[in-house]
Each structure stands twice: as structure tokens, then as C-alpha cells.
Design a protein around this motif. Sequence first.
Motif, mmCIF file in Angstrom:
data_model
loop_
_atom_site.group_PDB
_atom_site.id
_atom_site.type_symbol
_atom_site.label_atom_id
_atom_site.label_comp_id
_atom_site.label_asym_id
_atom_site.label_seq_id
_atom_site.Cartn_x
_atom_site.Cartn_y
_atom_site.Cartn_z
ATOM 1 N N ARG A 124 25.229 -39.929 77.128
ATOM 2 C CA ARG A 124 24.809 -38.561 76.807
ATOM 3 C C ARG A 124 24.055 -37.988 78.003
ATOM 4 N NH1 ARG A 124 20.146 -36.631 75.206
ATOM 5 N NH2 ARG A 124 19.342 -38.624 74.476
ATOM 6 N N MET A 125 24.421 -36.756 78.360
ATOM 7 C CA MET A 125 23.755 -36.069 79.467
ATOM 8 C C MET A 125 23.541 -34.615 79.070
ATOM 9 S SD MET A 125 22.503 -36.642 82.369
ATOM 10 C CE MET A 125 21.939 -35.851 83.852
ATOM 11 N N GLY A 126 22.272 -34.220 78.941
ATOM 12 C CA GLY A 126 21.937 -32.841 78.624
ATOM 13 C C GLY A 126 22.559 -32.378 77.320
ATOM 14 N N GLU A 127 23.013 -31.144 77.312
ATOM 15 C CA GLU A 127 23.615 -30.547 76.117
ATOM 16 C C GLU A 127 25.128 -30.760 76.064
ATOM 17 O OE1 GLU A 127 21.779 -29.211 73.639
ATOM 18 O OE2 GLU A 127 20.076 -29.898 74.839
ATOM 19 N N GLU A 128 25.668 -31.482 77.021
ATOM 20 C CA GLU A 128 27.108 -31.733 77.054
ATOM 21 C C GLU A 128 27.510 -32.661 75.903
ATOM 22 O OE1 GLU A 128 28.484 -32.944 80.938
ATOM 23 O OE2 GLU A 128 26.825 -31.888 81.872
#
Length: 143
Positions: A124-128
Motif C-alpha cells: 500500500r502506498m498513499g491513496e493508491e
Amino acid sequence: MTNVKADDSAPKSVDGSYLTSADSSTGYTPKNNERGKHLMDGQCSISKTGTKRIYAYGSTTANHTVDAVAVIVYVDRYHESDGKWHQIDAFSKKVENDYYSAISKSIQVDRGYYYRVHADHFVRMGEEPIEETCSFTDGILVP
């Protein structure tokens, strides 16, 4: 003179895993699988560690430091009666602000069955959207 014929039969495949008499098996995420821009790869493995014990392992690797990287490892036993794999254990590890997550476990099992490991790999990375893929081993016989 005796005629000898080699055994041409291939190992039995059940849900993508071959049933083998090997001491260990390692599975990797598919190389042609589009994993995304953060998730690099994952792997899982199973090995015999005694007469009634197996060692199960899984790891996930990102291309760089991400918000979260995780692996869920599932241990399955093959039941000949219905020709299917049945989950007997699962464990996971999530790491934040890193690029690698790994977990392993030694499990006592019953003799006379095939066991395999499969794993789900997440980044998971940021809002992606969460990037995910999977890997699985062949089944190994615990005699």
C-alpha cells in the motif's frame, strides 16, 4: 531378456500444485504478472523439518519504501477423499514504512498427507489502490 518401460506418468496436479515426494518446494509470484509500480515480488516455501513437522515461509518485497507491505501465508493439506486442498493454518505480517515483510512458522502435522503453502502479497502506498499478487508451492508428502 526383460523389457523395462520407463514411467511416463507426470505428477498429479491439484489446483495448480503438483503432488511430489520432494523435501521442499518454493513458489514465486508469476514473472509475467503485472504487479503495479510498487510491488516487486513475493515468494513462499515449505520444507520438511522432522517426521511430523513442516516449516512454512512467505515474504513480500516492494520496489522501494512504501506505507505498508504485508504477506499472508496459508498452509493447506490435501485430502484424497475429495481431491481438494483444505486450509489448516494461516499467519501474516504487516510492516509499515519499509520495503520488505517476511514471516515463518514451524507447524506440527499429521503423517501420510501432502502439504503446500500459498501466500498473498500486498503493498500500500498513499491513496493508491492496494497492489497484490500471490504465490504457491507444490505439495510435499510427509510420510
